[in-house]
Enzyme design. Sequence first.
Site, PDB file in Angstrom:
ATOM      1  N   SER A 180       0.789  -1.228   0.000  1.00 26.37           N
ATOM      2  CA  SER A 180       0.000   0.000   0.000  1.00 26.37           C
ATOM      3  C   SER A 180       0.824   1.283   0.000  1.00 26.37           C
ATOM      4  O   SER A 180       0.330   2.327  -0.419  1.00 26.37           O
ATOM      5  CB  SER A 180      -0.959   0.005   1.190  1.00 26.37           C
ATOM      6  OG  SER A 180      -0.245  -0.157   2.389  1.00 26.37           O
ATOM      7  N   HIS A 227      -5.504  -3.386  -2.347  1.00 26.94           N
ATOM      8  CA  HIS A 227      -5.261  -2.381  -3.396  1.00 26.94           C
ATOM      9  C   HIS A 227      -5.250  -2.983  -4.795  1.00 26.94           C
ATOM     10  O   HIS A 227      -5.015  -2.273  -5.765  1.00 26.94           O
ATOM     11  CB  HIS A 227      -3.943  -1.649  -3.126  1.00 26.94           C
ATOM     12  CG  HIS A 227      -4.072  -0.657  -2.029  1.00 26.94           C
ATOM     13  ND1 HIS A 227      -4.603   0.598  -2.214  1.00 26.94           N
ATOM     14  CD2 HIS A 227      -3.800  -0.757  -0.706  1.00 26.94           C
ATOM     15  CE1 HIS A 227      -4.627   1.248  -1.066  1.00 26.94           C
ATOM     16  NE2 HIS A 227      -4.146   0.449  -0.131  1.00 26.94           N
ATOM     17  N   LYS A 267     -11.931   0.681  -1.343  1.00 21.09           N
ATOM     18  CA  LYS A 267     -10.958   1.394  -2.173  1.00 21.09           C
ATOM     19  C   LYS A 267     -11.529   1.507  -3.597  1.00 21.09           C
ATOM     20  O   LYS A 267     -12.397   2.323  -3.824  1.00 21.09           O
ATOM     21  CB  LYS A 267      -9.604   0.716  -2.069  1.00 21.09           C
ATOM     22  CG  LYS A 267      -9.158   0.700  -0.588  1.00 21.09           C
ATOM     23  CD  LYS A 267      -7.795   0.180  -0.370  1.00 21.09           C
ATOM     24  CE  LYS A 267      -7.509  -0.115   1.092  1.00 21.09           C
ATOM     25  NZ  LYS A 267      -7.651   1.008   2.011  1.00 21.09           N
TER      26      LYS A 267
HETATM   27  C1  LIG Z   1      -2.979  -3.496   2.137  1.00 24.95           C
HETATM   28  C2  LIG Z   1      -4.195  -3.083   2.915  1.00 24.95           C
HETATM   29  N1  LIG Z   1      -4.917  -4.025   3.525  1.00 24.95           N
HETATM   30  C3  LIG Z   1      -6.032  -3.712   4.228  1.00 24.95           C
HETATM   31  C4  LIG Z   1      -6.450  -2.400   4.354  1.00 24.95           C
HETATM   32  C5  LIG Z   1      -7.664  -2.083   5.173  1.00 24.95           C
HETATM   33  O1  LIG Z   1      -8.751  -1.815   4.365  1.00 24.95           O
HETATM   34  P1  LIG Z   1      -9.974  -0.935   4.873  1.00 24.95           P
HETATM   35  O2  LIG Z   1      -9.632   0.490   4.629  1.00 24.95           O
HETATM   36  O3  LIG Z   1     -11.136  -1.421   4.080  1.00 24.95           O
HETATM   37  O4  LIG Z   1     -10.147  -1.214   6.331  1.00 24.95           O
HETATM   38  C6  LIG Z   1      -5.724  -1.391   3.731  1.00 24.95           C
HETATM   39  C7  LIG Z   1      -6.186   0.026   3.839  1.00 24.95           C
HETATM   40  O5  LIG Z   1      -5.516   0.891   4.299  1.00 24.95           O
HETATM   41  C8  LIG Z   1      -4.566  -1.725   3.002  1.00 24.95           C
HETATM   42  O6  LIG Z   1      -3.836  -0.782   2.410  1.00 24.95           O
END
Ligand SMILES: Cc1ncc(COP(=O)(O)O)c(C=O)c1O
Length: 393
Positions: free
Chosen positions: A182, A210, A241
């Site tokens: 991310s 992502h 996202k």
């Molecule tokens: C790699 C990754 N996994 C999980 C999440 C968590 O997702 P959510 O924003 O739906 O809680 C994020 C978000 O920041 C992320 O970047």
Amino acid sequence: MRNDPLAFLGTELESLKQQGLYRKLRVLEGRPEAHTTFDHKSVVNLSSNNYLGLTTHPKLIEAAAEAVKKFGVGSGAVRTISGTMEMHMELERRLAKFKHVESVVVFQSGFAANAGTVAAILTKDDVVVSDELNHASIIDGCRLSKAAIKVFPHKDVEAARKILKELPAGQRKLLITDGVFSMDGDLGRVQQLCALAEEFGAIMMVDDAHASGVFGRNGSGTVDHFKCHGRVDIQVGTLSKAVGVLGGYVAGSRTLIEFLYHRARPFLFSTSHPPAVTAACLAALDILETEPQWIEKLWDNTRFFKAGLDTLGFNTGMSESPITPVIVGQAATAAKMSDALFARGVFAQSIGFPTVARDKARLRTIVAATHTREDLQYALDTFGTVGRELGVI
Ligand SMILES: Cc1ncc(COP(=O)(O)O)c(C=O)c1O
């Protein structure tokens, strides 16, 4: 009067300010779109995960509004008591088809999906083998599970293999990687890690937060992109996202999903999505399946913007996705650059420790399908001006 027992938090905040790590929350005053208003300033928004522009897509808005009129604004309970609606089940069936798996369970967020799943399936006798740049929600899930955590250097498959080789054959192991990282925008070594998981009998898990809506056919993720169907036991995706709404999901076997119904704590102990969220997610799936032009435009814009940053001479790391970091080093420099860009109408949030390593502070940019060429050219010109002013390029 007693002393404030939380005074130490003020000291901690002061220390963050000294290190350039204190960030004020930017307040969105317009719609969450590619060009919008934050803090009374009209900006090109390079800080949103709204890759495809679906947060304000008319079909999603209409579906959400209809669902509110028909079913109200809340589900009233956790899924396991009385909070499972027919539309929740429909979304899970649709997602399972989309991901080519037997079954799917939706959580309130991607964070809950990762943390809840890892913590549910592992115990203190098990081991997690995890990439050092995996998301915080995976790390928290590992900690909650009390399993031993073995971290391998970023994308170092040989190091992962060494760790796996030294573990007792009978010990339960979870090998886990982000599909897209991310903060760097590079891809996990999904194929090679699948091979390792097969060789050492590990459970294979990919967090595709992502990648959902970005990689693979119709945005179905990195498992599809790398042609690893049937080799990844647990896939996590987000609805927050590219899908543009809110939530996370786990895709896998029926047994896995039924187990999570009974043991994943966010599923058991936190209220399910309201109808508007679920209806909007269903509409987003329709769009992913029938309007491929958004993903094409996203990649078109991504190529244009990345090439522009590279030509200007910025360090954009190893990115292979619409997330492009502009790595500047010190947190204070990143914060200064972000503020200078914002003052000129470009919003690229600075990211420092502990989200990234102390010497790798950066501005994290994300291009969307809905940016116009003018938006992106303006952002590039402004990056050039500010980067030169601050001596970053
Ligand atoms: C790699 C990754 N996994 C999980 C999440 C968590 O997702 P959510 O924003 O739906 O809680 C994020 C978000 O920041 C992320 O970047």
